[in-house]
Write a protein that holds these residues in place. Structure first.
Motif, mmCIF file in Angstrom:
data_model
loop_
_atom_site.group_PDB
_atom_site.id
_atom_site.type_symbol
_atom_site.label_atom_id
_atom_site.label_comp_id
_atom_site.label_asym_id
_atom_site.label_seq_id
_atom_site.Cartn_x
_atom_site.Cartn_y
_atom_site.Cartn_z
ATOM 1 N N SER A 4 -14.564 12.431 16.237
ATOM 2 C CA SER A 4 -14.874 11.465 17.293
ATOM 3 C C SER A 4 -14.907 10.040 16.759
ATOM 4 O O SER A 4 -14.440 9.124 17.426
ATOM 5 N N VAL A 5 -15.448 9.836 15.568
ATOM 6 C CA VAL A 5 -15.504 8.487 15.003
ATOM 7 C C VAL A 5 -14.104 7.968 14.686
ATOM 8 O O VAL A 5 -13.765 6.860 15.076
ATOM 9 N N PRO A 6 -13.238 8.756 14.012
ATOM 10 C CA PRO A 6 -11.876 8.266 13.816
ATOM 11 C C PRO A 6 -11.139 8.023 15.126
ATOM 12 O O PRO A 6 -10.312 7.128 15.216
ATOM 13 N N ALA A 7 -11.430 8.815 16.157
ATOM 14 C CA ALA A 7 -10.787 8.612 17.455
ATOM 15 C C ALA A 7 -11.168 7.261 18.026
ATOM 16 O O ALA A 7 -10.323 6.529 18.544
ATOM 17 N N ASP A 26 -11.670 0.672 27.159
ATOM 18 C CA ASP A 26 -10.928 1.930 27.147
ATOM 19 C C ASP A 26 -11.716 3.011 26.417
ATOM 20 O O ASP A 26 -11.694 4.177 26.820
ATOM 21 N N CYS A 27 -12.423 2.632 25.356
ATOM 22 C CA CYS A 27 -13.248 3.601 24.626
ATOM 23 C C CYS A 27 -14.364 4.134 25.520
ATOM 24 O O CYS A 27 -14.665 5.322 25.494
ATOM 25 N N ARG A 28 -14.965 3.247 26.296
ATOM 26 C CA ARG A 28 -16.041 3.691 27.188
ATOM 27 C C ARG A 28 -15.509 4.651 28.242
ATOM 28 O O ARG A 28 -16.199 5.591 28.630
ATOM 29 N N PHE A 31 -14.046 8.038 25.876
ATOM 30 C CA PHE A 31 -14.750 8.608 24.724
ATOM 31 C C PHE A 31 -15.236 10.021 24.976
ATOM 32 O O PHE A 31 -14.963 10.937 24.206
ATOM 33 N N TRP A 32 -15.986 10.234 26.049
ATOM 34 C CA TRP A 32 -16.593 11.550 26.270
ATOM 35 C C TRP A 32 -15.538 12.626 26.513
ATOM 36 O O TRP A 32 -15.685 13.760 26.040
ATOM 37 N N THR A 37 -12.794 17.243 24.200
ATOM 38 C CA THR A 37 -11.533 17.882 23.824
ATOM 39 C C THR A 37 -11.538 18.205 22.332
ATOM 40 O O THR A 37 -11.086 19.279 21.927
ATOM 41 N N GLY A 38 -12.054 17.294 21.523
ATOM 42 C CA GLY A 38 -12.178 17.550 20.090
ATOM 43 C C GLY A 38 -13.110 18.706 19.780
ATOM 44 O O GLY A 38 -12.874 19.482 18.855
ATOM 45 N N LEU A 39 -14.171 18.837 20.574
ATOM 46 C CA LEU A 39 -15.092 19.961 20.384
ATOM 47 C C LEU A 39 -14.438 21.301 20.726
ATOM 48 O O LEU A 39 -14.848 22.341 20.218
ATOM 49 N N MET A 40 -13.453 21.277 21.586
ATOM 50 C CA MET A 40 -12.725 22.507 21.892
ATOM 51 C C MET A 40 -11.606 22.763 20.878
ATOM 52 O O MET A 40 -11.288 23.907 20.584
#
Length: 105
Positions: A4-7, A26-28, A31-32, A37-40
């Motif tokens: 998430s941080v590199p994203a 755009d990050c706001r 982000f979630w 998606t990264g968690l999946m």
């Protein structure tokens, strides 16, 4: 989860290079969705990596999956909302678009 941080850094830096005034807007917005998606994605990648990939290929497999994640981030930043569904929609539209233009000629 560590992706998430590199994203955030990737998206912010890309927007900064594009000359956007509010690079964090755009990050706001994304982000979630990108985080979920990264968690999946990443736990599945690591489970597959440690369960099925031989030891000598694990680094290459993880590097390839990281490359796919970077491609996802590019597509998501360009025209998506940070979800995997937006990327699939993009591929579906690209397949449908050539058929529409060729039938119109």
């Amino acid at each position: 989860t560590s992706s998430s941080v590199p994203a955030i850094i990737f998206i912010s830096y890309k927007l900064l290079l594009q000359g956007k005034e509010d690079i964090f807007a755009d990050c706001r917005q994304k982000f979630w969705n990108t985080y979920k998606t990264g968690l999946m994605y990443w736990p599945f990648v690591q489970l597959s990596n440690f369960s099925f990939v031989p030891v000598y290929l694990r680094t290459a497999f993880t590097g390839f999956c990281g490359f796919l994640w970077a491609v996802f981030l590019c597509f998501s930043q360009q025209s998506g909302d940070g979800t995997a569904t937006s990327v699939f929609k993009l591929f579906h539209e690209e397949k449908a678009a050539p058929g529409k233009t060729s039938s119109g000629k």
